[in-house]
Design a protein around this motif. Sequence first.
Motif, PDB file in Angstrom:
ATOM      1  N   THR A 155      -1.415  17.584  24.649  1.00  0.00           N
ATOM      2  CA  THR A 155      -0.158  17.236  25.288  1.00  0.00           C
ATOM      3  C   THR A 155       0.092  18.223  26.421  1.00  0.00           C
ATOM      4  N   VAL A 156       0.947  17.818  27.382  1.00  0.00           N
ATOM      5  CA  VAL A 156       1.235  18.639  28.542  1.00  0.00           C
ATOM      6  C   VAL A 156       2.740  18.864  28.632  1.00  0.00           C
ATOM      7  N   GLU A 157       3.146  20.138  28.773  1.00  0.00           N
ATOM      8  CA  GLU A 157       4.553  20.488  28.893  1.00  0.00           C
ATOM      9  C   GLU A 157       4.796  21.128  30.264  1.00  0.00           C
ATOM     10  N   VAL A 158       5.977  20.883  30.812  1.00  0.00           N
ATOM     11  CA  VAL A 158       6.373  21.495  32.081  1.00  0.00           C
ATOM     12  C   VAL A 158       7.210  22.739  31.799  1.00  0.00           C
ATOM     13  N   ALA A 164      13.215  28.974  28.343  1.00  0.00           N
ATOM     14  CA  ALA A 164      13.520  30.203  27.589  1.00  0.00           C
ATOM     15  C   ALA A 164      12.297  30.754  26.871  1.00  0.00           C
ATOM     16  N   ALA A 165      11.483  29.869  26.313  1.00  0.00           N
ATOM     17  CA  ALA A 165      10.327  30.318  25.527  1.00  0.00           C
ATOM     18  C   ALA A 165       9.329  29.181  25.411  1.00  0.00           C
ATOM     19  N   VAL A 166       8.061  29.537  25.236  1.00  0.00           N
ATOM     20  CA  VAL A 166       7.001  28.567  24.962  1.00  0.00           C
ATOM     21  C   VAL A 166       6.194  29.102  23.800  1.00  0.00           C
ATOM     22  N   LEU A 169       2.764  31.345  23.829  1.00  0.00           N
ATOM     23  CA  LEU A 169       2.493  31.900  25.151  1.00  0.00           C
ATOM     24  C   LEU A 169       3.093  33.294  25.255  1.00  0.00           C
ATOM     25  N   PRO A 170       2.291  34.312  25.614  1.00  0.00           N
ATOM     26  CA  PRO A 170       2.826  35.669  25.755  1.00  0.00           C
ATOM     27  C   PRO A 170       3.942  35.716  26.797  1.00  0.00           C
ATOM     28  N   GLU A 171       4.884  36.622  26.616  1.00  0.00           N
ATOM     29  CA  GLU A 171       6.044  36.696  27.497  1.00  0.00           C
ATOM     30  C   GLU A 171       5.648  36.983  28.945  1.00  0.00           C
ATOM     31  N   ALA A 172       4.671  37.850  29.156  1.00  0.00           N
ATOM     32  CA  ALA A 172       4.258  38.174  30.520  1.00  0.00           C
ATOM     33  C   ALA A 172       3.701  36.940  31.234  1.00  0.00           C
ATOM     34  N   GLU A 173       2.963  36.135  30.509  1.00  0.00           N
ATOM     35  CA  GLU A 173       2.402  34.924  31.106  1.00  0.00           C
ATOM     36  C   GLU A 173       3.500  33.885  31.350  1.00  0.00           C
ATOM     37  N   LEU A 174       4.440  33.799  30.436  1.00  0.00           N
ATOM     38  CA  LEU A 174       5.574  32.897  30.635  1.00  0.00           C
ATOM     39  C   LEU A 174       6.371  33.307  31.865  1.00  0.00           C
ATOM     40  N   ASP A 175       6.568  34.604  32.061  1.00  0.00           N
ATOM     41  CA  ASP A 175       7.264  35.086  33.253  1.00  0.00           C
ATOM     42  C   ASP A 175       6.544  34.633  34.521  1.00  0.00           C
ATOM     43  N   ARG A 176       5.223  34.672  34.497  1.00  0.00           N
ATOM     44  CA  ARG A 176       4.438  34.251  35.658  1.00  0.00           C
ATOM     45  C   ARG A 176       4.652  32.771  35.938  1.00  0.00           C
ATOM     46  N   CYS A 185       5.984  25.776  42.658  1.00  0.00           N
ATOM     47  CA  CYS A 185       4.753  25.386  41.980  1.00  0.00           C
ATOM     48  C   CYS A 185       5.072  24.509  40.765  1.00  0.00           C
ATOM     49  N   LEU A 186       4.050  23.836  40.284  1.00  0.00           N
ATOM     50  CA  LEU A 186       4.146  23.082  39.042  1.00  0.00           C
ATOM     51  C   LEU A 186       3.487  23.921  37.950  1.00  0.00           C
ATOM     52  N   SER A 187       4.300  24.427  37.035  1.00  0.00           N
ATOM     53  CA  SER A 187       3.804  25.256  35.934  1.00  0.00           C
ATOM     54  C   SER A 187       3.699  24.398  34.681  1.00  0.00           C
ATOM     55  N   LEU A 188       2.519  24.408  34.069  1.00  0.00           N
ATOM     56  CA  LEU A 188       2.235  23.519  32.944  1.00  0.00           C
ATOM     57  C   LEU A 188       1.616  24.294  31.791  1.00  0.00           C
ATOM     58  N   VAL A 189       1.809  23.749  30.592  1.00  0.00           N
ATOM     59  CA  VAL A 189       1.134  24.262  29.407  1.00  0.00           C
ATOM     60  C   VAL A 189       0.502  23.083  28.691  1.00  0.00           C
ATOM     61  N   CYS A 190      -0.811  23.160  28.496  1.00  0.00           N
ATOM     62  CA  CYS A 190      -1.504  22.174  27.660  1.00  0.00           C
ATOM     63  C   CYS A 190      -1.500  22.693  26.233  1.00  0.00           C
ATOM     64  N   ARG A 191      -1.222  21.802  25.314  1.00  0.00           N
ATOM     65  CA  ARG A 191      -1.116  22.217  23.915  1.00  0.00           C
ATOM     66  C   ARG A 191      -1.997  21.338  23.038  1.00  0.00           C
ATOM     67  N   ILE A 192      -2.737  21.998  22.163  1.00  0.00           N
ATOM     68  CA  ILE A 192      -3.494  21.298  21.138  1.00  0.00           C
ATOM     69  C   ILE A 192      -3.408  22.139  19.873  1.00  0.00           C
ATOM     70  N   GLY A 193      -2.888  21.561  18.832  1.00  0.00           N
ATOM     71  CA  GLY A 193      -2.600  22.336  17.633  1.00  0.00           C
ATOM     72  C   GLY A 193      -1.562  23.396  17.962  1.00  0.00           C
ATOM     73  N   GLY A 194      -1.812  24.632  17.604  1.00  0.00           N
ATOM     74  CA  GLY A 194      -0.887  25.719  17.905  1.00  0.00           C
ATOM     75  C   GLY A 194      -1.256  26.487  19.153  1.00  0.00           C
ATOM     76  N   GLU A 195      -2.240  26.015  19.904  1.00  0.00           N
ATOM     77  CA  GLU A 195      -2.728  26.733  21.083  1.00  0.00           C
ATOM     78  C   GLU A 195      -1.989  26.295  22.339  1.00  0.00           C
ATOM     79  N   ALA A 196      -1.549  27.255  23.137  1.00  0.00           N
ATOM     80  CA  ALA A 196      -0.875  26.990  24.408  1.00  0.00           C
ATOM     81  C   ALA A 196      -1.753  27.508  25.542  1.00  0.00           C
ATOM     82  N   ILE A 197      -2.118  26.631  26.491  1.00  0.00           N
ATOM     83  CA  ILE A 197      -3.044  26.972  27.565  1.00  0.00           C
ATOM     84  C   ILE A 197      -2.313  26.780  28.891  1.00  0.00           C
TER      85      ILE A 197
END
Length: 291
Positions: A155-158, A164-166, A169-176, A185-197
């Motif tokens: 799945t893909v999240e914006v 506030a939180a993902v 995902l580490p806080e430093a990376e979330l800040d980025r 920019c378009l900031s996205l997180v791909c998720r599979i299981g408990g992994e956030a990419i």
Amino acid sequence: MDARKVRCREIVEADIEAVSELLTCGFAGRTRDYWLRGLHRQGEREVPPGCPQYGYLLESDGRPVGVLLLLYTQRIEAGEPNIRCNVSSWYVAPEFRNYATLLTSMAQKHKHVTYINISPAANTWPIIEAQGFRRYCSGMLFSVPLLSRGERGMTVEVVTGATAAVAGLPEAELDRLRSHADYGCLSLVCRIGGEAIPFIMLPKRMKSGRFPMPAMQLVYCRDIADFVRCARALGGFLIRRGRPLVVVDANGPVAGLTGIYTETRGRKYFKGPNPPRLADLTETELVLYGP
């Protein structure tokens, strides 16, 4: 001309209007508003101690006659802090070109800093290499992620500036991701299981004949392998937004990605102790000033 009347100094906030006018004269196709927006963004950033906020200018009789924009960033990599500097837009009025070396010498004076040039014109490649810069990216891959393999079931999240939180995902990376979303920019997180990419992309228009083709530029991922892994999910997400292409920095065709590789554009250089990696163009001119 009296050399004593020409000096090199740091750009300060009071110079922004005059610097934007000079850059508008020097870069055909770039508007004054384009430069003002980028310079104001530079002014809002934190830079490492002892580094200039904007870069340097040449001044003659109180007016700017040359400018070199520098974007400094401090980051932690492999547990160690390092400083990266994007050597960005450079222009000197023709009658003052004899003094241009004053700017270039200031731009590379720190041995502990890694300098990068991400948009060199082809005719400057030999000059850049003669200055000790080494190539780290040879070209671009114009990928069609929807036609690539990738893993299924993602799945893909914006992520926006207000996220506030993902989870995962580490806080430093979330800040980025949040800060770059605020840059447009378009900031996205791909998720599979408990992994956030995480991924960061920037809207881009490619020319195909007489017709522009909407695309995205990959600005950030942890590793190109992550993009390959998430290509199908990202492609499905982007195609629904009218963006079938993703431009990826590369040194050749990428296994698992469908697309066309070229070395006619996209070359990038570095000089310094920490070679950059592909797929990390965060906090560069590409983001702060736009494509």
